[in-house]
Design a protein around this motif. Structure first.
Motif, mmCIF file in Angstrom:
data_model
loop_
_atom_site.group_PDB
_atom_site.id
_atom_site.type_symbol
_atom_site.label_atom_id
_atom_site.label_comp_id
_atom_site.label_asym_id
_atom_site.label_seq_id
_atom_site.Cartn_x
_atom_site.Cartn_y
_atom_site.Cartn_z
ATOM 1 N N GLY A 90 0.808 -1.220 0.000
ATOM 2 C CA GLY A 90 0.000 0.000 0.000
ATOM 3 C C GLY A 90 0.834 1.259 0.000
ATOM 4 O O GLY A 90 0.496 2.250 -0.664
ATOM 5 N N LEU A 91 1.948 1.228 0.712
ATOM 6 C CA LEU A 91 2.817 2.409 0.790
ATOM 7 C C LEU A 91 3.717 2.549 -0.428
ATOM 8 O O LEU A 91 3.960 3.665 -0.912
ATOM 9 C CB LEU A 91 3.680 2.339 2.063
ATOM 10 C CG LEU A 91 2.955 2.529 3.396
ATOM 11 C CD1 LEU A 91 3.908 2.265 4.557
ATOM 12 C CD2 LEU A 91 2.366 3.936 3.500
ATOM 13 N N ALA A 92 4.224 1.419 -0.908
ATOM 14 C CA ALA A 92 5.207 1.460 -1.996
ATOM 15 C C ALA A 92 4.580 1.317 -3.376
ATOM 16 O O ALA A 92 5.266 1.521 -4.398
ATOM 17 C CB ALA A 92 6.246 0.357 -1.791
ATOM 18 N N GLY A 93 3.302 0.951 -3.428
ATOM 19 C CA GLY A 93 2.648 0.758 -4.721
ATOM 20 C C GLY A 93 3.104 -0.507 -5.431
ATOM 21 O O GLY A 93 2.995 -0.614 -6.659
ATOM 22 N N THR A 94 3.601 -1.479 -4.677
ATOM 23 C CA THR A 94 4.067 -2.745 -5.252
ATOM 24 C C THR A 94 2.956 -3.791 -5.212
ATOM 25 O O THR A 94 1.860 -3.550 -4.701
ATOM 26 C CB THR A 94 5.281 -3.264 -4.466
ATOM 27 O OG1 THR A 94 4.942 -3.348 -3.069
ATOM 28 C CG2 THR A 94 6.459 -2.320 -4.627
ATOM 29 N N GLU A 95 3.245 -4.967 -5.742
ATOM 30 C CA GLU A 95 2.313 -6.090 -5.692
ATOM 31 C C GLU A 95 3.056 -7.322 -5.166
ATOM 32 O O GLU A 95 4.029 -7.760 -5.754
ATOM 33 C CB GLU A 95 1.737 -6.384 -7.088
ATOM 34 C CG GLU A 95 0.723 -7.515 -7.072
ATOM 35 C CD GLU A 95 0.173 -7.835 -8.461
ATOM 36 O OE1 GLU A 95 -0.948 -7.375 -8.761
ATOM 37 O OE2 GLU A 95 0.881 -8.521 -9.231
ATOM 38 N N ARG A 96 2.584 -7.812 -4.011
ATOM 39 C CA ARG A 96 3.186 -8.982 -3.364
ATOM 40 C C ARG A 96 4.699 -8.765 -3.187
ATOM 41 O O ARG A 96 5.543 -9.520 -3.678
ATOM 42 C CB ARG A 96 2.931 -10.243 -4.186
ATOM 43 C CG ARG A 96 1.456 -10.431 -4.578
ATOM 44 C CD ARG A 96 0.664 -11.039 -3.472
ATOM 45 N NE ARG A 96 -0.784 -10.964 -3.734
ATOM 46 C CZ ARG A 96 -1.725 -11.618 -3.064
ATOM 47 N NH1 ARG A 96 -1.371 -12.407 -2.063
ATOM 48 N NH2 ARG A 96 -2.997 -11.483 -3.346
ATOM 49 N N ALA A 97 5.049 -7.714 -2.468
ATOM 50 C CA ALA A 97 6.439 -7.271 -2.344
ATOM 51 C C ALA A 97 7.352 -8.316 -1.713
ATOM 52 O O ALA A 97 8.551 -8.370 -2.025
ATOM 53 C CB ALA A 97 6.491 -5.983 -1.520
ATOM 54 N N LEU A 98 6.818 -9.160 -0.831
ATOM 55 C CA LEU A 98 7.676 -10.096 -0.098
ATOM 56 C C LEU A 98 7.910 -11.407 -0.840
ATOM 57 O O LEU A 98 8.504 -12.336 -0.287
ATOM 58 C CB LEU A 98 7.067 -10.375 1.286
ATOM 59 C CG LEU A 98 6.963 -9.148 2.214
ATOM 60 C CD1 LEU A 98 6.352 -9.547 3.549
ATOM 61 C CD2 LEU A 98 8.332 -8.513 2.425
ATOM 62 N N GLN A 99 7.506 -11.487 -2.108
ATOM 63 C CA GLN A 99 7.729 -12.712 -2.875
ATOM 64 C C GLN A 99 9.219 -12.982 -3.098
ATOM 65 O O GLN A 99 9.606 -14.087 -3.478
ATOM 66 C CB GLN A 99 7.009 -12.640 -4.214
ATOM 67 C CG GLN A 99 7.480 -11.511 -5.116
ATOM 68 C CD GLN A 99 6.708 -11.469 -6.419
ATOM 69 O OE1 GLN A 99 6.804 -12.394 -7.242
ATOM 70 N NE2 GLN A 99 5.934 -10.415 -6.616
ATOM 71 N N VAL A 100 10.051 -11.975 -2.818
ATOM 72 C CA VAL A 100 11.499 -12.155 -2.953
ATOM 73 C C VAL A 100 12.030 -13.194 -1.957
ATOM 74 O O VAL A 100 13.162 -13.666 -2.096
ATOM 75 C CB VAL A 100 12.243 -10.817 -2.731
ATOM 76 C CG1 VAL A 100 11.912 -9.835 -3.835
ATOM 77 C CG2 VAL A 100 11.900 -10.222 -1.369
ATOM 78 N N LEU A 101 11.210 -13.566 -0.957
ATOM 79 C CA LEU A 101 11.632 -14.572 0.029
ATOM 80 C C LEU A 101 11.585 -15.986 -0.531
ATOM 81 O O LEU A 101 11.987 -16.937 0.139
ATOM 82 C CB LEU A 101 10.752 -14.477 1.281
ATOM 83 C CG LEU A 101 10.820 -13.143 2.044
ATOM 84 C CD1 LEU A 101 9.832 -13.140 3.191
ATOM 85 C CD2 LEU A 101 12.233 -12.912 2.562
ATOM 86 N N GLY A 102 11.070 -16.130 -1.752
ATOM 87 C CA GLY A 102 11.099 -17.432 -2.422
ATOM 88 C C GLY A 102 10.232 -18.491 -1.773
ATOM 89 O O GLY A 102 9.045 -18.265 -1.499
ATOM 90 N N ILE A 103 10.827 -19.647 -1.480
ATOM 91 C CA ILE A 103 10.061 -20.775 -0.963
ATOM 92 C C ILE A 103 9.472 -20.486 0.423
ATOM 93 O O ILE A 103 8.404 -20.992 0.778
ATOM 94 C CB ILE A 103 10.933 -22.055 -0.922
ATOM 95 C CG1 ILE A 103 10.048 -23.272 -0.633
ATOM 96 C CG2 ILE A 103 12.057 -21.912 0.108
ATOM 97 C CD1 ILE A 103 10.752 -24.592 -0.831
ATOM 98 N N VAL A 104 10.162 -19.654 1.206
ATOM 99 C CA VAL A 104 9.619 -19.257 2.517
ATOM 100 C C VAL A 104 8.306 -18.511 2.322
ATOM 101 O O VAL A 104 7.332 -18.724 3.054
ATOM 102 C CB VAL A 104 10.627 -18.375 3.284
ATOM 103 C CG1 VAL A 104 10.010 -17.839 4.569
ATOM 104 C CG2 VAL A 104 11.897 -19.163 3.588
#
Length: 443
Positions: A90-104
């Motif tokens: 909501g703040l950064a205007g991204t979509e699913r920002a934490l997907q960089v965590l991969g399998i976690v």
């Protein structure tokens, strides 16, 4: 910055301001309370917190409903991760920002999606029990109509949170399917739900996703600010309250240091380091009103889930006496809410000619307690009811000499005879004079 991000940032800012104001007001009430105990044995406290708070071990004494409650608690812990991601998006205007965590990320999203359904089912069962079944431990003179409304509102909001979360995930998956993109994360439950959306136009799907996304995050913001005024404040305070539990034997009741010093000085006037001073002498013995309670007593009242498990196992209550351990704890919170603001405004000398004792809690309730600790043993957030009850009885005994007749006789005998019995020490063994005791041969 896009309008969407500005609106979200403003909503988040308002949420933090309102929540911060509420917590600061409640925190000020703690300044009216007295010290409780030193916080030591951190390792033991952490172990207790993992077991009772996170493991929900006490809840499982009622296996079925306890398991459902544990599912709700564990579900909230997992879903918090997704809520954090929504704040970042909501703040950064991204979509699913934490997907960089991969399998976690995949594991956490899958677990959160499954638990959203489990929590929703559990909440429906909880609401049904409250609306259509007469559960005895949900009743009592302390359980006013507003208390039941409060519980139903909170449960309804939790149900809506789960529904909007699943709808957001399902519409997200269907949008990705239409665009041919790979979705971020794994959503076992929402995968099946998105099959119901296959005939929906893409524009309608976007609206559905946006409406549910905003509904979910705004519900979280509203819910967070409602909780401090609700019995569900334990969502925030149950874990800290368990961590700050009184350690040691359950039946051990705290003594007053000043009284202990006086007794030791009476027994041994030559002893050094036991003479009471002005700093150690209490302004009042025991508890009469909220300015006499400790910070732990007040934290207990804020952490109370009002589940009634304490009252349901209380032998005094079960035999028809007035005592309800839940009522004692709820009364402390009510009294602080009533008197606290005026004391903060006018000072500790303020009086409204009322008190926690008698105006809220009667002597009959207090003297009905057997200090068996069944309530404290059963409480899922480790509230110690007998400590508060005994402190109020201490006030009655030491400040007003207002005790039941049987206890007055015991106190009189202790004063005169050095024992609770009516016989003097010299006559204490007269009962054995005419007894014939067989003498066993040593051979």
């Amino acid at each position: 910055m896009p309008v969407r991000q500005i609106i979200f940032a403003l909503a988040l800012l308002v949420t933090f301001i309102v929540f911060g104001w509420t917590i600061s007001r409640i925190a000020r009430y703690f300044s009216l309370t007295k010290p409780a105990f030193a916080i030591r044995d951190i390792r033991k406290r952490l172990s207790l917190t993992l077991s009772v708070a996170f493991g929900q071990t006490k809840i499982f004494r009622r296996p079925v409903i306890g398991f459902l409650h544990a599912l709700v608690f564990w579900g909230f812990c997992l879903i918090l991760f997704g809520s954090l991601e929504m704040v970042i998006d909501g703040l950064a205007g991204t979509e699913r920002a934490l997907q960089v965590l991969g399998i976690v990320y995949d594991i956490l999203m899958a677990a959160g999606d499954i638990f959203a359904l489990l929590v929703a089912v559990s909440i429906i069962i909880f609401l049904s029990r409250r609306l259509f079944f007469r559960v005895k431990r949900f009743e009592g003179i302390e359980m006013k109509p507003s208390t039941h409304v409060d519980a139903n509102i909170a449960l309804t909001m939790i149900l809506l949170l789960m529904i909007t979360l699943l709808a957001t995930n399902a519409s997200y998956l269907q949008l990705k399917s239409l665009s041919g993109e790979k979705p971020a994360g794994v959503y076992p439950v929402s995968y099946f739900l998105c099959q119901l959306l296959q005939t929906m136009p893409e524009e309608s799907l976007k609206v559905l996703h946006e409406v549910n996304w905003w509904a979910h995050i705004l519900l979280i913001f509203v819910f967070a600010n409602i909780l401090p005024y609700s019995k569900h404040f334990h969502v925030f305070l149950s874990v800290p309250n368990v961590f700050l539990s009184r350690l040691g034997p359950p039946g051990k009741l705290p003594n007053m240091d000043s009284v202990t010093r006086e007794v030791r000085m009476m027994l041994d006037p030559s002893a050094t380091g036991v003479s009471p001073t002005d700093e150690t002498m209490p302004g009042r013995f025991g508890i009469k009103d909220i300015e006499d309670i400790s910070w732990k007593n007040y934290l207990d009242s804020l952490s109370c889930t009002q589940c009634g498990r304490c009252t349901a196992v209380c032998p005094a209550n079960l035999t028809g006496k007035l005592l309800s351990p839940r009522k004692i704890i709820m009364n402390i919170r009510e009294r602080m809410k009533e008197k606290g603001p005026s004391v903060l405004k006018h000072g500790k000398e303020y009086s409204d000619n009322k008190s926690l004792l008698r105006d809220y809690i009667t002597e009959e309730e207090l003297w009905a307690c057997t200090t068996c600790n069944a309530c404290a043993t059963e409480c899922p957030v480790n509230i110690n009811h007998p400590v508060i009850i005994v402190d109020m009885r201490r006030y009655l005994a030491m400040e007003e000499a207002s005790v039941p007749g049987g206890l007055k006789a015991v106190f009189s005998n202790i004063e005169n005879n050095g024992a609770p019995w009516q016989y003097s020490p010299e006559d204490r063994m007269l009962w054995s004079e005419d007894l014939e005791m067989p003498v066993q041969s040593t051979h």
